[in-house]
Design a protein around this motif. Structure first.
Motif, PDB file in Angstrom:
ATOM      1  N   PHE A  57      37.954  53.369  34.242  1.00  0.00           N
ATOM      2  CA  PHE A  57      37.366  52.109  33.779  1.00  0.00           C
ATOM      3  C   PHE A  57      38.077  51.608  32.524  1.00  0.00           C
ATOM      4  CE2 PHE A  57      34.137  49.873  31.167  1.00  0.00           C
ATOM      5  CZ  PHE A  57      33.936  48.773  31.989  1.00  0.00           C
ATOM      6  N   GLY A  58      38.331  52.490  31.579  1.00  0.00           N
ATOM      7  CA  GLY A  58      39.027  52.103  30.349  1.00  0.00           C
ATOM      8  C   GLY A  58      40.431  51.585  30.627  1.00  0.00           C
ATOM      9  N   LEU A  59      41.157  52.299  31.483  1.00  0.00           N
ATOM     10  CA  LEU A  59      42.503  51.872  31.851  1.00  0.00           C
ATOM     11  C   LEU A  59      42.474  50.537  32.572  1.00  0.00           C
ATOM     12  CD1 LEU A  59      44.229  55.093  32.274  1.00  0.00           C
ATOM     13  CD2 LEU A  59      45.586  53.068  32.795  1.00  0.00           C
ATOM     14  N   ALA A  60      41.535  50.392  33.511  1.00  0.00           N
ATOM     15  CA  ALA A  60      41.425  49.139  34.263  1.00  0.00           C
ATOM     16  C   ALA A  60      41.085  47.983  33.320  1.00  0.00           C
ATOM     17  CB  ALA A  60      40.360  49.271  35.356  1.00  0.00           C
ATOM     18  N   ALA A  61      40.204  48.220  32.363  1.00  0.00           N
ATOM     19  CA  ALA A  61      39.837  47.166  31.420  1.00  0.00           C
ATOM     20  C   ALA A  61      41.049  46.727  30.604  1.00  0.00           C
ATOM     21  CB  ALA A  61      38.719  47.648  30.502  1.00  0.00           C
ATOM     22  N   VAL A  62      41.847  47.685  30.145  1.00  0.00           N
ATOM     23  CA  VAL A  62      43.043  47.351  29.359  1.00  0.00           C
ATOM     24  C   VAL A  62      44.044  46.583  30.213  1.00  0.00           C
ATOM     25  CG1 VAL A  62      45.064  48.358  28.202  1.00  0.00           C
ATOM     26  CG2 VAL A  62      42.775  49.235  27.720  1.00  0.00           C
ATOM     27  N   VAL A  63      44.301  47.061  31.425  1.00  0.00           N
ATOM     28  CA  VAL A  63      45.278  46.415  32.310  1.00  0.00           C
ATOM     29  C   VAL A  63      44.805  45.020  32.707  1.00  0.00           C
ATOM     30  CG1 VAL A  63      46.332  46.539  34.609  1.00  0.00           C
ATOM     31  CG2 VAL A  63      46.277  48.564  33.151  1.00  0.00           C
ATOM     32  N   GLY A  67      46.527  41.528  31.796  1.00  0.00           N
ATOM     33  CA  GLY A  67      46.899  40.595  32.861  1.00  0.00           C
ATOM     34  C   GLY A  67      46.271  39.228  32.670  1.00  0.00           C
ATOM     35  N   ALA A  68      45.036  39.204  32.226  1.00  0.00           N
ATOM     36  CA  ALA A  68      44.360  37.922  31.993  1.00  0.00           C
ATOM     37  C   ALA A  68      45.014  37.158  30.850  1.00  0.00           C
ATOM     38  CB  ALA A  68      42.885  38.151  31.700  1.00  0.00           C
ATOM     39  N   ILE A  69      45.449  37.869  29.816  1.00  0.00           N
ATOM     40  CA  ILE A  69      46.101  37.214  28.682  1.00  0.00           C
ATOM     41  C   ILE A  69      47.478  36.691  29.084  1.00  0.00           C
ATOM     42  CG2 ILE A  69      47.113  37.629  26.401  1.00  0.00           C
ATOM     43  CD1 ILE A  69      44.758  39.558  25.888  1.00  0.00           C
ATOM     44  N   LYS A  70      48.240  37.510  29.808  1.00  0.00           N
ATOM     45  CA  LYS A  70      49.595  37.105  30.196  1.00  0.00           C
ATOM     46  C   LYS A  70      49.561  35.932  31.171  1.00  0.00           C
ATOM     47  CE  LYS A  70      52.276  41.249  29.415  1.00  0.00           C
ATOM     48  NZ  LYS A  70      53.144  42.264  30.010  1.00  0.00           N
ATOM     49  N   ARG A  71      48.634  35.968  32.118  1.00  0.00           N
ATOM     50  CA  ARG A  71      48.552  34.891  33.106  1.00  0.00           C
ATOM     51  C   ARG A  71      47.712  33.718  32.629  1.00  0.00           C
ATOM     52  NH1 ARG A  71      48.151  37.696  39.020  1.00  0.00           N
ATOM     53  NH2 ARG A  71      50.007  38.970  38.782  1.00  0.00           N
ATOM     54  N   LYS A  72      47.047  33.906  31.532  1.00  0.00           N
ATOM     55  CA  LYS A  72      46.143  32.886  30.993  1.00  0.00           C
ATOM     56  C   LYS A  72      45.114  32.469  32.036  1.00  0.00           C
ATOM     57  CE  LYS A  72      49.514  31.255  27.715  1.00  0.00           C
ATOM     58  NZ  LYS A  72      50.303  30.165  27.222  1.00  0.00           N
ATOM     59  N   ASN A  73      44.594  33.511  32.718  1.00  0.00           N
ATOM     60  CA  ASN A  73      43.618  33.281  33.775  1.00  0.00           C
ATOM     61  C   ASN A  73      42.469  34.281  33.583  1.00  0.00           C
ATOM     62  OD1 ASN A  73      42.189  32.801  36.082  1.00  0.00           O
ATOM     63  ND2 ASN A  73      43.837  33.365  37.508  1.00  0.00           N
ATOM     64  N   PRO A  74      41.317  33.828  33.093  1.00  0.00           N
ATOM     65  CA  PRO A  74      40.207  34.756  32.852  1.00  0.00           C
ATOM     66  C   PRO A  74      39.593  35.325  34.137  1.00  0.00           C
ATOM     67  CG  PRO A  74      39.583  32.510  32.272  1.00  0.00           C
ATOM     68  CD  PRO A  74      41.033  32.481  32.631  1.00  0.00           C
ATOM     69  N   ALA A  75      39.893  34.756  35.283  1.00  0.00           N
ATOM     70  CA  ALA A  75      39.358  35.258  36.547  1.00  0.00           C
ATOM     71  C   ALA A  75      39.868  36.663  36.852  1.00  0.00           C
ATOM     72  CB  ALA A  75      39.719  34.305  37.684  1.00  0.00           C
ATOM     73  N   ILE A  80      36.057  43.791  36.248  1.00  0.00           N
ATOM     74  CA  ILE A  80      35.422  44.596  35.202  1.00  0.00           C
ATOM     75  C   ILE A  80      33.902  44.574  35.347  1.00  0.00           C
ATOM     76  CG2 ILE A  80      34.993  44.726  32.719  1.00  0.00           C
ATOM     77  CD1 ILE A  80      37.862  44.033  32.254  1.00  0.00           C
ATOM     78  N   LEU A  81      33.352  43.473  35.846  1.00  0.00           N
ATOM     79  CA  LEU A  81      31.897  43.349  35.954  1.00  0.00           C
ATOM     80  C   LEU A  81      31.283  44.412  36.868  1.00  0.00           C
ATOM     81  CD1 LEU A  81      29.457  41.708  35.011  1.00  0.00           C
ATOM     82  CD2 LEU A  81      29.791  40.264  37.022  1.00  0.00           C
ATOM     83  N   PRO A  82      31.695  44.533  38.146  1.00  0.00           N
ATOM     84  CA  PRO A  82      31.079  45.588  38.968  1.00  0.00           C
ATOM     85  C   PRO A  82      31.416  46.994  38.478  1.00  0.00           C
ATOM     86  CG  PRO A  82      32.799  44.457  40.212  1.00  0.00           C
ATOM     87  CD  PRO A  82      32.607  43.703  38.931  1.00  0.00           C
ATOM     88  N   LEU A  83      32.623  47.169  37.937  1.00  0.00           N
ATOM     89  CA  LEU A  83      32.980  48.487  37.409  1.00  0.00           C
ATOM     90  C   LEU A  83      32.089  48.867  36.232  1.00  0.00           C
ATOM     91  CD1 LEU A  83      36.889  48.324  37.517  1.00  0.00           C
ATOM     92  CD2 LEU A  83      35.376  49.604  39.032  1.00  0.00           C
ATOM     93  N   SER A  84      31.709  47.887  35.426  1.00  0.00           N
ATOM     94  CA  SER A  84      30.843  48.190  34.285  1.00  0.00           C
ATOM     95  C   SER A  84      29.448  48.590  34.748  1.00  0.00           C
ATOM     96  CB  SER A  84      30.772  47.002  33.337  1.00  0.00           C
ATOM     97  OG  SER A  84      30.137  45.904  33.956  1.00  0.00           O
ATOM     98  N   PHE A  85      28.957  48.003  35.858  1.00  0.00           N
ATOM     99  CA  PHE A  85      27.659  48.411  36.387  1.00  0.00           C
ATOM    100  C   PHE A  85      27.694  49.862  36.876  1.00  0.00           C
ATOM    101  CE2 PHE A  85      26.824  43.823  36.718  1.00  0.00           C
ATOM    102  CZ  PHE A  85      25.550  43.784  36.178  1.00  0.00           C
ATOM    103  N   VAL A  86      28.758  50.226  37.580  1.00  0.00           N
ATOM    104  CA  VAL A  86      28.889  51.605  38.073  1.00  0.00           C
ATOM    105  C   VAL A  86      28.978  52.565  36.895  1.00  0.00           C
ATOM    106  CG1 VAL A  86      30.367  53.182  39.388  1.00  0.00           C
ATOM    107  CG2 VAL A  86      29.951  50.870  40.240  1.00  0.00           C
ATOM    108  N   PHE A  87      29.776  52.209  35.904  1.00  0.00           N
ATOM    109  CA  PHE A  87      29.918  53.060  34.715  1.00  0.00           C
ATOM    110  C   PHE A  87      28.583  53.217  33.998  1.00  0.00           C
ATOM    111  CE2 PHE A  87      30.828  53.715  30.201  1.00  0.00           C
ATOM    112  CZ  PHE A  87      31.630  54.834  30.271  1.00  0.00           C
TER     113      PHE A  87
END
Length: 143
Positions: A57-63, A67-75, A80-87
Motif C-alpha cells: 500500500f505504501g509503495l502503491a501510494a508513492v508510485v 504518476g498523478a503529479i507527472k501526468r497532472k491527472n488526479p484520477a 488508493i481509495l479501495p486499497l485504503s479500505f482494505v488496509f
C-alpha cells in the motif's frame, strides 16, 4: 440388606455424576482453549498480512502519487481509495477494536434479537435424525 445395596448404588451414582461433571468441565475448557488458539492464529495471520499489504500500500501510494503529479491527472490516485479500505480493515482486525465491537454486537443480538437465531423448522430432534437415518439407510439398501 436392601439399605446396603441402595446406599452402594447411591454412592456409585454420585461417583458417576461427579465423573460426568468433571468430564463436561474438561470438554468446555478444551473447547474454549481451542477457540482462543484459533482466534489468536487469525489475529496473528492478519498482523502478518498487514506487514506485507502495508508495504504494498505504501509503495502503491508513492508510485500513484508520483504518476498523478507527472501526468497532472488526479484520477491516477483513485486506486488508493479501495486499497485504503482494505488496509484500514486489516489494521482494525489486527491492532484495533474490531473484535471487541463484533463481540459487543453479538452479545446485543443474543440479548435483544434472539429470534434471529432460530433455526428454520425449529431445532433438530432425535426423531428428526432417526427419520433421516432410516430414509437414507433404505435408500442405500434399495440400490
Amino acid at each position: 440388606m436392601g439399605f446396603v445395596v441402595s446406599k452402594a448404588m447411591n454412592d456409585s451414582l454420585k461417583g458417576q455424576q461427579e465423573f460426568l461433571r468433571l468430564q463436561l468441565e474438561r470438554q468446555i475448557i478444551l473447547q474454549n482453549l481451542i477457540r482462543e488458539r484459533q482466534t489468536a492464529m487469525q489475529i496473528a495471520w492478519t498482523r502478518e498480512f498487514l506487514k506485507y499489504f502495508g508495504t504494498f500500500f505504501g509503495l502503491a501510494a508513492v508510485v500513484l502519487t508520483t504518476g498523478a503529479i507527472k501526468r497532472k491527472n488526479p484520477a491516477v490516485l483513485l486506486p488508493i481509495l479501495p486499497l485504503s479500505f482494505v488496509f484500514s480493515y486489516h489494521y482494525d482486525v489486527g491492532y484495533g477494536t474490531l473484535l471487541q465491537r463484533i463481540r459487543g454486537e453479538a452479545e446485543n443480538i443474543l440479548d435483544t434479537q434472539s429470534t434471529l437465531l432460530e433455526l428454520p423448522k425449529g431445532p433438530l430432534t432425535f426423531e428428526d435424525l432417526e427419520k433421516i437415518r432410516i430414509s437414507q439407510s433404505n435408500f442405500f439398501i434399495e440400490k
